[in-house]
Enzyme design. Sequence first.
Site, mmCIF file in Angstrom:
data_model
loop_
_atom_site.group_PDB
_atom_site.id
_atom_site.type_symbol
_atom_site.label_atom_id
_atom_site.label_comp_id
_atom_site.label_asym_id
_atom_site.label_seq_id
_atom_site.Cartn_x
_atom_site.Cartn_y
_atom_site.Cartn_z
ATOM 1 N N GLU A 27 -11.236 4.014 -4.126
ATOM 2 C CA GLU A 27 -11.267 2.567 -4.295
ATOM 3 C C GLU A 27 -11.668 2.216 -5.728
ATOM 4 O O GLU A 27 -12.306 3.007 -6.419
ATOM 5 C CB GLU A 27 -12.245 1.941 -3.302
ATOM 6 C CG GLU A 27 -11.836 2.116 -1.857
ATOM 7 C CD GLU A 27 -10.528 1.412 -1.509
ATOM 8 O OE1 GLU A 27 -10.170 0.463 -2.233
ATOM 9 O OE2 GLU A 27 -9.888 1.807 -0.523
ATOM 10 N N ARG A 47 -0.533 -5.453 4.550
ATOM 11 C CA ARG A 47 0.213 -4.903 3.415
ATOM 12 C C ARG A 47 1.353 -4.008 3.904
ATOM 13 O O ARG A 47 1.198 -3.266 4.870
ATOM 14 C CB ARG A 47 -0.716 -4.091 2.509
ATOM 15 C CG ARG A 47 -1.811 -4.901 1.852
ATOM 16 C CD ARG A 47 -2.736 -4.056 1.012
ATOM 17 N NE ARG A 47 -3.465 -3.077 1.814
ATOM 18 C CZ ARG A 47 -4.429 -2.300 1.351
ATOM 19 N NH1 ARG A 47 -4.773 -2.364 0.076
ATOM 20 N NH2 ARG A 47 -5.040 -1.446 2.138
ATOM 21 N N ARG A 54 0.874 -1.174 0.000
ATOM 22 C CA ARG A 54 0.000 0.000 0.000
ATOM 23 C C ARG A 54 0.907 1.218 0.000
ATOM 24 O O ARG A 54 1.809 1.334 0.837
ATOM 25 C CB ARG A 54 -0.893 -0.011 1.241
ATOM 26 C CG ARG A 54 -1.609 1.308 1.544
ATOM 27 C CD ARG A 54 -2.761 1.556 0.599
ATOM 28 N NE ARG A 54 -3.356 2.863 0.853
ATOM 29 C CZ ARG A 54 -4.358 3.074 1.704
ATOM 30 N NH1 ARG A 54 -4.849 2.065 2.398
ATOM 31 N NH2 ARG A 54 -4.852 4.288 1.877
#
Length: 206
Positions: free
Chosen positions: A81, A124, A73
């Site tokens: 999104e 992430r 990320r």
Amino acid sequence: MSRSWSPRSRQRYATPRPRSLWRKLLDYGLAIIILGLLILLAARLDRVETRQTQGAAIINDGDSITLGTERVRLRGIDAPEYTQTCRKNGADYACGTLARQSLVRLIAGRPVTCSGWQRDRYGRLLGDCRAGGTDLNRTQVEAGWAVAFGDFESEEATARAAKVGIWAGTFDQPQDWRDSHHGEVVERKHGTLASIGDAVREIFRW
């Protein structure tokens, strides 16, 4: 010379009273707490070690990629999104898709290098990423396809003033949009075929 004796002298050298059970338990408890804190500190220090990963990128959305087995990320930014829509000139448009395409263009098929030490709640890596000489985190915000999320506030202000990307219309902050769409898949997984499609799309774009 004889020494005088008094009850006080006897008290001074008397054997100390044994610790009560409660006091022993308290001492043991404190020792366990201190040991636990030391273990926690060691674990935190281990996480501070910077991790670097690089390779061909699979672009998931406007602020997340996959490098091999490492999901990354982009740190300090928040893009719409993939399924998110925004509004411009009175009509909805797929700003999440466009944010992803912006990142595809920035990477342009080049190897990506990311470094970081933190992870988000999905495991992430929060990374600072580059493709060649391009700072992907910073440039996504400058292009108006991501908002500042703990960093890059001046770049966001410039993009907002220029009305580029999502700033050309109105939109929900990505965090707010996620909060109101709990049941939806907010990050789409893209594979090799999608990457080939991205390359073909960019060829015909010009």
